[in-house]
Design an enzyme around this catalytic site. Structure first.
Site, PDB file in Angstrom:
ATOM      1  N   CYS A   2       0.751  -1.217  -0.086  1.00 56.79           N
ATOM      2  CA  CYS A   2      -0.105   0.026   0.009  1.00 56.79           C
ATOM      3  C   CYS A   2       0.801   1.115  -0.094  1.00 56.79           C
ATOM      4  O   CYS A   2       2.190   0.931   0.063  1.00 56.79           O
ATOM      5  CB  CYS A   2      -0.761   0.062   1.106  1.00 56.79           C
ATOM      6  SG  CYS A   2      -1.674  -1.365   1.873  1.00 56.79           S
ATOM      7  N   ARG A  27       2.254   1.365  -6.322  1.00 61.99           N
ATOM      8  CA  ARG A  27       2.596   0.496  -5.277  1.00 61.99           C
ATOM      9  C   ARG A  27       1.389  -0.343  -4.557  1.00 61.99           C
ATOM     10  O   ARG A  27       1.678  -1.232  -3.740  1.00 61.99           O
ATOM     11  CB  ARG A  27       3.238   1.374  -3.948  1.00 61.99           C
ATOM     12  CG  ARG A  27       4.531   2.158  -4.154  1.00 61.99           C
ATOM     13  CD  ARG A  27       4.856   3.233  -2.864  1.00 61.99           C
ATOM     14  NE  ARG A  27       5.103   2.214  -2.057  1.00 61.99           N
ATOM     15  CZ  ARG A  27       6.476   1.920  -1.490  1.00 61.99           C
ATOM     16  NH1 ARG A  27       7.376   2.576  -2.488  1.00 61.99           N
ATOM     17  NH2 ARG A  27       6.650   0.979  -0.731  1.00 61.99           N
ATOM     18  N   TRP A  73      -3.409  -2.249  -1.312  1.00 63.99           N
ATOM     19  CA  TRP A  73      -3.246  -3.522  -2.031  1.00 63.99           C
ATOM     20  C   TRP A  73      -3.856  -4.418  -0.935  1.00 63.99           C
ATOM     21  O   TRP A  73      -3.089  -4.554   0.234  1.00 63.99           O
ATOM     22  CB  TRP A  73      -1.760  -3.878  -2.200  1.00 63.99           C
ATOM     23  CG  TRP A  73      -1.314  -4.927  -2.977  1.00 63.99           C
ATOM     24  CD1 TRP A  73      -1.481  -5.321  -4.485  1.00 63.99           C
ATOM     25  CD2 TRP A  73      -1.306  -6.224  -2.493  1.00 63.99           C
ATOM     26  NE1 TRP A  73      -1.286  -6.525  -4.642  1.00 63.99           N
ATOM     27  CE2 TRP A  73      -0.966  -7.164  -3.548  1.00 63.99           C
ATOM     28  CE3 TRP A  73      -0.994  -6.604  -1.036  1.00 63.99           C
ATOM     29  CZ2 TRP A  73      -0.715  -8.514  -3.317  1.00 63.99           C
ATOM     30  CZ3 TRP A  73      -0.557  -8.331  -0.882  1.00 63.99           C
ATOM     31  CH2 TRP A  73      -0.458  -8.829  -2.069  1.00 63.99           C
ATOM     32  N   ASN A  99       0.334   0.902   6.210  1.00 60.90           N
ATOM     33  CA  ASN A  99       0.848   0.004   4.956  1.00 60.90           C
ATOM     34  C   ASN A  99       1.671  -1.194   5.776  1.00 60.90           C
ATOM     35  O   ASN A  99       2.599  -0.808   6.530  1.00 60.90           O
ATOM     36  CB  ASN A  99       2.095   0.762   4.170  1.00 60.90           C
ATOM     37  CG  ASN A  99       2.814   0.015   3.472  1.00 60.90           C
ATOM     38  OD1 ASN A  99       2.582  -1.103   3.111  1.00 60.90           O
ATOM     39  ND2 ASN A  99       3.815   0.342   2.928  1.00 60.90           N
ATOM     40  N   GLY A 100       1.332  -2.319   5.632  1.00 57.08           N
ATOM     41  CA  GLY A 100       1.968  -3.476   6.382  1.00 57.08           C
ATOM     42  C   GLY A 100       0.956  -4.361   6.701  1.00 57.08           C
ATOM     43  O   GLY A 100      -0.211  -4.394   6.333  1.00 57.08           O
ATOM     44  N   GLU A 485      12.551 -15.465 -16.981  1.00 58.27           N
ATOM     45  CA  GLU A 485      12.297 -14.221 -16.899  1.00 58.27           C
ATOM     46  C   GLU A 485      11.171 -13.668 -17.682  1.00 58.27           C
ATOM     47  O   GLU A 485      10.255 -13.068 -17.578  1.00 58.27           O
ATOM     48  CB  GLU A 485      13.590 -13.208 -16.974  1.00 58.27           C
ATOM     49  CG  GLU A 485      13.267 -11.692 -16.841  1.00 58.27           C
ATOM     50  CD  GLU A 485      12.467 -11.079 -15.597  1.00 58.27           C
ATOM     51  OE1 GLU A 485      12.358 -11.973 -14.860  1.00 58.27           O
ATOM     52  OE2 GLU A 485      12.353  -9.835 -15.805  1.00 58.27           O
ATOM     53  N   LYS A 489       7.298 -12.145 -17.294  1.00 59.27           N
ATOM     54  CA  LYS A 489       7.053 -11.184 -17.696  1.00 59.27           C
ATOM     55  C   LYS A 489       5.845 -11.461 -18.515  1.00 59.27           C
ATOM     56  O   LYS A 489       4.828 -10.624 -18.498  1.00 59.27           O
ATOM     57  CB  LYS A 489       7.928 -10.545 -18.798  1.00 59.27           C
ATOM     58  CG  LYS A 489       9.242  -9.877 -18.195  1.00 59.27           C
ATOM     59  CD  LYS A 489       9.078  -8.455 -17.850  1.00 59.27           C
ATOM     60  CE  LYS A 489       8.907  -8.805 -16.245  1.00 59.27           C
ATOM     61  NZ  LYS A 489       9.933  -8.754 -15.441  1.00 59.27           N
ATOM     62  N   GLU A 492       2.668 -12.002 -15.929  1.00 56.30           N
ATOM     63  CA  GLU A 492       2.360 -11.212 -14.837  1.00 56.30           C
ATOM     64  C   GLU A 492       1.601  -9.722 -15.659  1.00 56.30           C
ATOM     65  O   GLU A 492       0.640  -9.095 -15.094  1.00 56.30           O
ATOM     66  CB  GLU A 492       3.660 -10.270 -14.161  1.00 56.30           C
ATOM     67  CG  GLU A 492       4.858  -9.689 -14.684  1.00 56.30           C
ATOM     68  CD  GLU A 492       5.540  -9.322 -13.807  1.00 56.30           C
ATOM     69  OE1 GLU A 492       5.411  -9.254 -12.556  1.00 56.30           O
ATOM     70  OE2 GLU A 492       6.805  -8.979 -13.984  1.00 56.30           O
ATOM     71  N   HIS A 508      11.431 -33.857 -20.236  1.00 54.47           N
ATOM     72  CA  HIS A 508      11.267 -34.749 -18.821  1.00 54.47           C
ATOM     73  C   HIS A 508       9.812 -34.312 -18.433  1.00 54.47           C
ATOM     74  O   HIS A 508       9.481 -34.466 -17.225  1.00 54.47           O
ATOM     75  CB  HIS A 508      12.163 -34.312 -17.695  1.00 54.47           C
ATOM     76  CG  HIS A 508      13.666 -34.789 -18.125  1.00 54.47           C
ATOM     77  ND1 HIS A 508      13.864 -36.169 -18.059  1.00 54.47           N
ATOM     78  CD2 HIS A 508      14.778 -34.250 -18.486  1.00 54.47           C
ATOM     79  CE1 HIS A 508      15.163 -36.464 -18.604  1.00 54.47           C
ATOM     80  NE2 HIS A 508      15.610 -34.985 -19.002  1.00 54.47           N
ATOM     81  N   LYS A 607       4.192  -3.049  -6.798  1.00 57.58           N
ATOM     82  CA  LYS A 607       5.339  -2.679  -7.270  1.00 57.58           C
ATOM     83  C   LYS A 607       6.270  -3.284  -6.215  1.00 57.58           C
ATOM     84  O   LYS A 607       7.473  -4.001  -6.223  1.00 57.58           O
ATOM     85  CB  LYS A 607       5.649  -1.309  -7.685  1.00 57.58           C
ATOM     86  CG  LYS A 607       7.393  -0.952  -8.160  1.00 57.58           C
ATOM     87  CD  LYS A 607       7.408  -1.740  -9.510  1.00 57.58           C
ATOM     88  CE  LYS A 607       8.851  -1.570  -9.953  1.00 57.58           C
ATOM     89  NZ  LYS A 607       9.179  -2.501 -11.209  1.00 57.58           N
TER      90      LYS A 607
HETATM   91  O1  M6R Z   1      11.869  -4.781  -5.516  1.00 57.11           O
HETATM   92  P1  M6R Z   1      12.426  -6.294  -5.625  1.00 57.11           P
HETATM   93  O2  M6R Z   1      13.346  -6.139  -6.713  1.00 57.11           O
HETATM   94  O3  M6R Z   1      12.982  -7.027  -4.352  1.00 57.11           O
HETATM   95  O4  M6R Z   1      10.967  -6.940  -5.944  1.00 57.11           O
HETATM   96  C1  M6R Z   1      11.136  -8.195  -6.084  1.00 57.11           C
HETATM   97  C2  M6R Z   1       9.871  -8.932  -7.026  1.00 57.11           C
HETATM   98  O5  M6R Z   1       8.628  -8.552  -6.139  1.00 57.11           O
HETATM   99  C3  M6R Z   1       9.703  -8.232  -8.459  1.00 57.11           C
HETATM  100  O6  M6R Z   1      10.830  -8.428  -8.835  1.00 57.11           O
HETATM  101  C4  M6R Z   1       8.415  -8.804  -8.943  1.00 57.11           C
HETATM  102  O7  M6R Z   1       8.645 -10.032  -9.190  1.00 57.11           O
HETATM  103  C5  M6R Z   1       8.112  -7.790 -10.271  1.00 57.11           C
HETATM  104  N1  M6R Z   1       6.846  -7.649 -10.480  1.00 57.11           N
HETATM  105  C6  M6R Z   1       8.572  -8.551 -11.458  1.00 57.11           C
HETATM  106  O8  M6R Z   1       8.348  -7.949 -12.551  1.00 57.11           O
END
Ligand code: M6R
Length: 612
Positions: A2, A27, A73, A99-100, A485, A489, A492, A508, A607
């Site tokens: 949040c 965020r 969030w 936040n938390g 990766e 991408k 997500e 496998h 984020k």
């Molecule tokens: O801020 P950080 O690099 O620690 O975040 C880690 C993950 O939450 C972050 O990389 C997440 O997987 C992204 N959405 C990837 O695009």
């Protein structure tokens, strides 16, 4: 997850708060709300984006020179108007944003229910504001003291700001394991989860430390105490953040802008740190702890998500070039499995935000066990950056798109410099190869720019596969983490189910999934396992899979086998990930766009993951 933003006291608070929420919306973005104080408290909350809140508030009285605001969030309770923050105390005089997670909220709530408190929402946050009210009224405590005592009873993570209708001259804020920055203006204060909404108003900031409570007043006073009631001197720092870097520029989305920034961000990461002509690499953070690193018996890399993928590339780099054993750990697993870590270990934390709760907890554990803690972080002044013994910033600038792109290449660039430098110092790479890698590293930004020229072709390929329900990404060696990766991408931001696999593992299990509807993205730039990758592609084609191959310029064999191929410039194998990831970022961007998805703020994500 949040975000919180608060303002006291010279001007009208509403436009400042809304501007702050928009800056911080990346965020967390399932609902938002704000409270304004102008003699009486007025509260507005709405499910949805900040714009939904703005529409809701239109025409209403939003005057007041003090206020707090929040985007959420959801953790406890679904995203709706009632669970949105701020939350009020039972008597309606206190209002709080958080936040938390308050982990012991259930026990606290049971006790408060017995005292006659009535709750409106399903959130853990509402319990905290009732607890503060209970302490304030029962013991007649001033607001800041009631907050302090309440926090001694709380287990969990928090960044909070509280406002009291009966005490209109002040805001009380506190943090533990969730970030909080205080901007100091000219007779006014700005509080926020990060500095992005503050930089517009002031460059002077104080980063609150864990278990510190700050009181900012209408008279321009800032007082900080810790939870044990000891007074702390505020440490005022200058922000190094440019407002222009927070906008989208001419791009339609932050993600696209950040993809296109990579030739510059990779160059920025290397600036002043390498010089191929003179044959040196210099990382200030490494120099600081050189002796400990020299004595270390292994590196452990801890991270989450995309940063974890960068760490995996780090493992390949460090083991090949510097012959240092590396273990790569999901921070969320490391923190709970009683790992064997001691003084001879170097624990490297990788994090864009520098605020990821799991990564922070893993670092704290490693610190307790005596390991050297090294941070590779983007967000300057963040919690992880401050927790480490030494570290290097990647200097990618603010990354606002939720899908990480330029931070990933920044992390890989930094790991590459570290591995080459350690390899040279340890004598595990010959001088000629060292010079070759340095020269090639300096050419990488130009080569990334060249890959970006394939955008039109990648957009076409995206249009051909955008309706798929599943996708497979395959790679070997340095390209295996790139397969992971690429798949992350895609899932997500486009919500297509995608899996990344080492190419040879396909037989496998995942091979069972392949049919004429399955796009298989093969990152096939390897020199060392070229024939093996060719065989993997044959296996996919034999089962009618649609092959999209990332190949090295001039490649004829794979290009003739694949349905689509995207060529990237040739480079030394350890540097390949910096090029091969770029087409995959663009591919997922275009597919998501064509499917009508919100590229910068994908559903359910945030984020910065500051909760467990
Ligand atoms: O801020 P950080 O690099 O620690 O975040 C880690 C993950 O939450 C972050 O990389 C997440 O997987 C992204 N959405 C990837 O695009």
């Amino acid at each position: 997850m949040c975000c919180i933003v608060a303002y006291v006291v010279q001007r009208e608070a509403y436009p400042i708060l809304i501007y702050g929420l928009k800056r911080l919306e990346y965020r967390g973005y399932d609902s938002s709300g704000l409270s304004l104080l102008n003699g009486k408290l007025r509260e507005f909350k709405r499910k949805g984006k900040v714009q939904d809140l703005v529409n809701f508030v239109k025409g209403k009285n939003v005057s007041g020179s003090m206020g707090i605001a929040h985007t959420r969030w959801a953790t406890h309770g679904k995203p709706d108007d009632i669970n949105a923050h701020p939350h009020q105390s039972g008597n309606g005089r206190l209002t709080l944003i958080h936040n938390g997670i308050i982990e012991n909220y259930a026990a606290l709530k049971t006790a408060l229910l017995q005292e006659g408190h009535v709750f409106q929402s399903e959130t853990d946050t509402e319990v905290l504001v009732h607890l503060i009210e209970e302490l304030q009224t029962r013991s007649n405590l001033p607001l800041e003291e009631a907050v302090r005592v309440a926090l001694t009873k709380v287990i969990g993570a928090y960044a909070i700001v509280v406002m009291d209708e009966r005490d209109p001259g002040k805001l009380v804020a506190a943090r533990k394991a969730s970030p909080l920055v205080i901007g100091i203006g000219d007779g006014e204060f700005f509080l926020a989860s990060d500095a992005t909404p503050i930089v517009e108003h002031t460059q002077k900031v104080v980063y609150l430390n864990d278990e510190e409570i700050a009181v900012v007043t209408r008279d321009g006073e800032l007082q900080i105490k810790d939870i044990g009631n000891e007074i702390k001197m505020p440490y005022i720092q200058q922000l190094d953040l440019k407002i222009e870097s927070l906008g989208k520029g001419d791009y339609e989305h932050f993600m696209l802008k950040e993809i296109y920034e990579q030739p510059n961000t990779i160059a920025d990461c290397m600036r002043g740190r390498i010089n191929a002509a003179e044959g040196w690499i210099k990382l200030g953070g490494v120099d600081q702890v050189q002796e400990r690193i020299a004595q270390s018996k292994r590196f452990i890399m801890a991270a989450c998500g995309t940063s974890w993928h960068a760490a995996l590339i780090g493992e390949y780099l460090f083991e090949e070039l510097a012959r240092i054993p590396v273990e790569v750990e999901y921070a969320s697993e490391l923190r709970y499995r009683n790992p064997i870590i001691d003084r001879e270990d170097v624990v490297v934390a990788l994090s864009q935000s520098g605020e990821t709760a799991d990564t922070m907890a893993a670092l704290e554990l490693a610190k307790e066990k005596g390991a050297l803690i090294y941070g590779i972080v983007n967000n300057v002044g963040s919690s992880i950056a401050r927790l480490t013994d030494a570290g290097s910033y990647i200097h990618a600038g603010p990354e606002i798109g939720v899908a990480s792109t330029k931070a990933f290449t920044g992390q890989v660039t930094l790991l590459t410099m570290m591995a080459i430098s350690l390899g040279y110092q340890r004598g595990t790479i010959p001088k000629s190869y060292y010079f070759q890698l340095l020269e090639e590293l300096e050419r990488i930004p130009g080569k990334v720019a060249k890959v970006l020229e394939s955008d039109t072709q990648i957009r076409y390929i995206a249009s051909e596969i955008k309706d798929a329900n599943n996708a497979l990404y395959l790679g070997r060696g340095y390209n295996f983490p790139i397969a992971l990766e690429g798949a992350l991408k895609l899932k997500e931001i486009s919500y297509i189910h995608a899996e990344g696999y080492p190419a040879a593992e396909m037989k496998h299990g995942p091979i069972a999934l392949i049919d004429e509807n399955m796009p298989v993205v093969v990152i096939a730039t390897n020199k060392s396992a070229y024939e093996k990758v060719v065989s993997n592609i044959q296996e996919v084609k034999a089962r009618k899979g649609i092959v999209i191959a990332i190949v090295t310029e001039g490649d004829k064999i794979i290009s003739s086998l694949a349905d689509y191929s995207i060529a990237i410039p040739d480079t030394d194998e350890p540097l390949t990930p910096l090029l091969s990831v770029i087409p995959l970022q663009l591919l997922s961007y275009h597919i998501a766009l064509m499917r009508g998805c919100n590229v910068d703020q994908p559903r359910n994500l945030a984020k910065s993951v500051t909760v467990e």
